[in-house]
Design a protein around this motif. Sequence first.
Motif, PDB file in Angstrom:
ATOM      1  N   UNK A  19       0.808  -1.193  -0.010  1.00 42.54           N
ATOM      2  CA  UNK A  19       0.068   0.004  -0.070  1.00 42.54           C
ATOM      3  C   UNK A  19       0.950   1.156  -0.001  1.00 42.54           C
ATOM      4  N   UNK A  20       0.310   2.409  -0.560  1.00 39.81           N
ATOM      5  CA  UNK A  20       1.124   3.728  -0.700  1.00 39.81           C
ATOM      6  C   UNK A  20       1.693   4.045   0.735  1.00 39.81           C
ATOM      7  N   UNK A  21       2.867   4.779   0.508  1.00 40.75           N
ATOM      8  CA  UNK A  21       3.325   5.291   2.058  1.00 40.75           C
ATOM      9  C   UNK A  21       3.647   6.603   1.988  1.00 40.75           C
ATOM     10  N   UNK A  22       3.557   7.361   3.131  1.00 42.73           N
ATOM     11  CA  UNK A  22       3.791   8.869   3.160  1.00 42.73           C
ATOM     12  C   UNK A  22       5.345   8.951   3.933  1.00 42.73           C
ATOM     13  N   UNK A  23       6.346   9.342   3.346  1.00 43.78           N
ATOM     14  CA  UNK A  23       7.614   9.538   3.868  1.00 43.78           C
ATOM     15  C   UNK A  23       7.631  11.118   4.443  1.00 43.78           C
ATOM     16  N   UNK A  40       8.355  -2.950  -2.576  1.00 46.18           N
ATOM     17  CA  UNK A  40       7.876  -3.235  -1.107  1.00 46.18           C
ATOM     18  C   UNK A  40       6.385  -2.302  -1.269  1.00 46.18           C
ATOM     19  N   UNK A  41       6.561  -0.957  -1.534  1.00 44.13           N
ATOM     20  CA  UNK A  41       5.222  -0.413  -1.845  1.00 44.13           C
ATOM     21  C   UNK A  41       4.905   0.333  -3.444  1.00 44.13           C
ATOM     22  N   UNK A  42       4.014   0.357  -3.736  1.00 45.39           N
ATOM     23  CA  UNK A  42       3.613   0.635  -5.282  1.00 45.39           C
ATOM     24  C   UNK A  42       3.739   2.096  -5.489  1.00 45.39           C
ATOM     25  N   UNK A  43       3.729   2.848  -4.365  1.00 47.35           N
ATOM     26  CA  UNK A  43       3.754   4.447  -4.649  1.00 47.35           C
ATOM     27  C   UNK A  43       4.179   5.198  -3.359  1.00 47.35           C
ATOM     28  N   UNK A  44       4.697   6.442  -3.391  1.00 50.49           N
ATOM     29  CA  UNK A  44       5.173   6.914  -2.262  1.00 50.49           C
ATOM     30  C   UNK A  44       5.113   8.498  -2.482  1.00 50.49           C
ATOM     31  N   UNK A  70       6.918   8.314  -7.247  1.00 44.82           N
ATOM     32  CA  UNK A  70       7.354   9.310  -6.037  1.00 44.82           C
ATOM     33  C   UNK A  70       6.884  10.522  -6.101  1.00 44.82           C
ATOM     34  N   UNK A  71       5.934  10.992  -5.429  1.00 49.34           N
ATOM     35  CA  UNK A  71       5.589  12.486  -5.718  1.00 49.34           C
ATOM     36  C   UNK A  71       6.025  13.417  -4.465  1.00 49.34           C
ATOM     37  N   UNK A  72       6.602  14.355  -4.747  1.00 47.40           N
ATOM     38  CA  UNK A  72       7.330  15.281  -3.743  1.00 47.40           C
ATOM     39  C   UNK A  72       6.065  16.228  -3.478  1.00 47.40           C
ATOM     40  N   UNK A  73       6.115  16.785  -2.189  1.00 48.28           N
ATOM     41  CA  UNK A  73       4.947  17.530  -1.678  1.00 48.28           C
ATOM     42  C   UNK A  73       5.575  18.458  -0.676  1.00 48.28           C
ATOM     43  N   UNK A  74       5.791  19.772  -0.795  1.00 49.65           N
ATOM     44  CA  UNK A  74       5.926  20.566   0.214  1.00 49.65           C
ATOM     45  C   UNK A  74       4.960  20.977   1.497  1.00 49.65           C
ATOM     46  N   UNK A  75       5.440  20.638   2.668  1.00 48.05           N
ATOM     47  CA  UNK A  75       4.276  21.151   3.618  1.00 48.05           C
ATOM     48  C   UNK A  75       4.799  20.674   5.011  1.00 48.05           C
ATOM     49  N   UNK A  76       3.764  20.700   6.122  1.00 51.70           N
ATOM     50  CA  UNK A  76       4.030  20.245   7.312  1.00 51.70           C
ATOM     51  C   UNK A  76       3.430  19.150   7.601  1.00 51.70           C
TER      52      UNK A  76
END
Length: 227
Positions: A19-23, A40-44, A70-76
């Motif tokens: 399942x997708x993960x948020x790093x 290990x995961x399809x998407x991050x 792998x998608x990059x996002x700026x935020x808290x």
Amino acid sequence: MSQLGPRLSAIARHVLAGSPVADLCCDHAALAIALVTSKRVPRAIAGDLNLAPLRAAAATIEQLGLGDRVELRQGSGLQVVTPGEVGTAVIAGIGAPLAERLLTEAEAAGALAGLSRLIIQPNHGYPKLGSLRAQIDALGWAIVDESLTRDRGRLYVILVAEPGPPTLHDEVDRELGPILRRADDPLFGEWVEHERARLTRACHGMQRGRGDPSQLGSYQRMLTILD
């Protein structure tokens, strides 16, 4: 995931497969990249408040051809993720008070909804680690696993939580961990000795007028728990 160091490798082993993960607080997104390339995961989703590490991560992702996974996002913290978007969220390599604040913000924003697992690796011991455990418990998350790992001569505690009933039944659970104190982790004894030595030095300093003397009683109490 041999490209990761011991700390991130230990965290990766706790990530739910498939399942997708948020790093989050991802720095250069090394964990997210490794989890995807190892399948290990399809998407991050890799999030960070600072733009500079995201730019460095973007270059690596482009070089590896991972832009679609792998998608990059700026935020808290978890504010970069929408509810139900990922199964596991990782908050690693930051101070325990900041991790607490990110969890508080996530709860207020409804960002914890839909998550199956939280993995938190704080860079603190007593008293901040126990406070973080207590907050996880209060938010309705059960600590289901804990582990220790050594990286570059330093010991790190990894907390794994899932939605569930409270797991902290007493002060010892809060400070030593409901799993760690009962598990046969080969590094636990070393971690206890390290904390005992650190707190003993702090107590001696307070008795000599250094540090915050109002904390002396709580530090001495923790030393009795460690004994």
